[in-house]
Scaffold this motif. Structure first.
Motif, short mmCIF file in Angstrom:
data_model
loop_
_atom_site.label_atom_id
_atom_site.label_comp_id
_atom_site.label_asym_id
_atom_site.label_seq_id
_atom_site.Cartn_x
_atom_site.Cartn_y
_atom_site.Cartn_z
N GLU A 1 2.25 12.99 -0.42
CA GLU A 1 2.83 12.20 0.40
C GLU A 1 2.52 10.66 0.41
OE1 GLU A 1 1.19 14.67 1.04
OE2 GLU A 1 2.31 16.35 2.09
N LEU A 2 1.12 10.45 0.68
CA LEU A 2 0.74 9.12 0.27
C LEU A 2 1.15 8.27 -1.04
CD1 LEU A 2 -3.04 9.41 1.80
CD2 LEU A 2 -0.96 8.81 2.95
N LEU A 3 1.35 9.05 -1.91
CA LEU A 3 1.86 8.46 -3.29
C LEU A 3 3.06 8.30 -3.12
CD1 LEU A 3 0.71 8.27 -6.10
CD2 LEU A 3 1.61 10.41 -6.71
N TYR A 4 3.89 9.04 -2.42
CA TYR A 4 5.46 8.57 -2.38
C TYR A 4 5.36 7.49 -1.37
CZ TYR A 4 10.01 9.29 -0.37
OH TYR A 4 11.25 9.08 0.01
N CYS A 5 4.49 7.35 -0.43
CA CYS A 5 4.62 5.96 0.35
C CYS A 5 4.24 4.72 -0.53
CB CYS A 5 3.73 6.34 1.68
SG CYS A 5 3.66 4.84 2.81
N LEU A 6 3.25 4.88 -1.38
CA LEU A 6 2.82 4.02 -2.04
C LEU A 6 4.03 3.52 -3.00
CD1 LEU A 6 0.48 1.95 -3.14
CD2 LEU A 6 -0.02 3.76 -4.80
N THR A 7 4.60 4.32 -3.71
CA THR A 7 5.51 4.09 -4.61
C THR A 7 6.86 3.32 -3.84
OG1 THR A 7 5.10 5.99 -5.78
CG2 THR A 7 7.32 5.00 -6.25
N ALA A 8 7.17 3.77 -2.53
CA ALA A 8 8.18 3.30 -1.92
C ALA A 8 7.69 1.69 -1.54
CB ALA A 8 8.38 3.96 -0.66
N THR A 9 6.37 1.53 -1.19
CA THR A 9 6.20 0.08 -0.71
C THR A 9 5.84 -0.80 -2.22
OG1 THR A 9 3.89 1.18 -0.94
CG2 THR A 9 4.85 0.90 1.22
N MET A 10 5.81 -0.22 -3.12
CA MET A 10 5.63 -1.03 -4.36
C MET A 10 6.90 -1.47 -4.95
SD MET A 10 2.69 -1.60 -5.48
CE MET A 10 2.61 -2.15 -7.08
#
Length: 217
Positions: A109-118
């Motif tokens: 979930e945090l990896l998905y959040c990081l990808t979206a913010t990038m």
């Protein structure tokens, strides 16, 4: 009394050598004389529509561009802080074996959040660069029609990615220990990710306004 005053004025003009026979004829009839050169000069009346159109065209367009550039800068800043807060908490390579679950990469979930913010960071940087070039008249990267359609489509896509990633990261934060550094970093990241979502949502409204204005008008 009117004829007397006009006659005195005519007498003054005759003393200076500028006697006009049309003046005498008009005075004999009892009508005041109006010079033809003065009567033929038209006085242009300003049109309120031209003034309002010119002022609206020169003031509304830069205002919309400035607001758009300011919003793109805020989205760029918020997405950068959101991504940075997760990256700096990642443990080093020699500490990864001893600390399982203390990195954002261990939580999808945090990896998905990081990808979206990038993605929001890269897109906001591009839009910020394009908006500064348009305001400074240094060149146009793409046409206005392509820019309106592209901005509206990508704004809608990023709004969905940011709101879905922020909501998906909340259950992952609950599973992390509150004493860990990752828990604090995750809260900061999700908070700024949601702030980025709000800013890009406003940008999507402006993009939709520009697109509707192009289609309708």
């Amino acid at each position: 009394m009117k004829n007397l005053s006009l006659k005195t004025e005519v007498s003054k003009e005759s003393m200076e050598g500028e006697k006009d026979p049309r003046v005498c004829k008009s005075l004999d009839k009892g009508f005041p004389f109006v010079s033809s050169s003065f009567a033929q000069q038209p006085f242009p009346t300003p049109s309120p529509f031209s003034i309002s159109a010119a002022s609206a065209g020169s003031s509304s367009r830069p205002l919309i561009h400035l607001c758009g550039v300011l919003l793109r800068f805020l989205a760029f800043l918020f997405s950068f802080v959101s991504a940075l807060s997760l990256v700096i908490t990642s443990p080093k390579k020699k500490d990864k074996a001893a600390s399982v679950g203390s990195s954002f990469s261990d939580h999808s979930e945090l990896l998905y959040c990081l990808t979206a913010t990038m993605l929001a960071f890269a897109y906001s940087l591009f839009q910020l660069f394009k908006g500064i070039l348009e305001i400074a008249d240094r060149g146009i990267l793409m046409s206005d029609m392509v820019s309106d359609y592209t901005s509206f489509t990508l704004d809608q896509l990023l709004v969905y990615l940011l709101v879905s990633s922020s909501s998906a990261a909340i259950p992952a934060i609950k599973r992390i220990e509150r004493s860990s550094q990752l828990w604090k970093a995750s809260i900061v990241s999700v908070s700024f990710s949601f702030a980025t979502f709000l800013v890009i949502a406003i940008c999507a409204l402006l993009s939709g306004y520009k697109l509707c204005k192009r289609i309708i008008w």
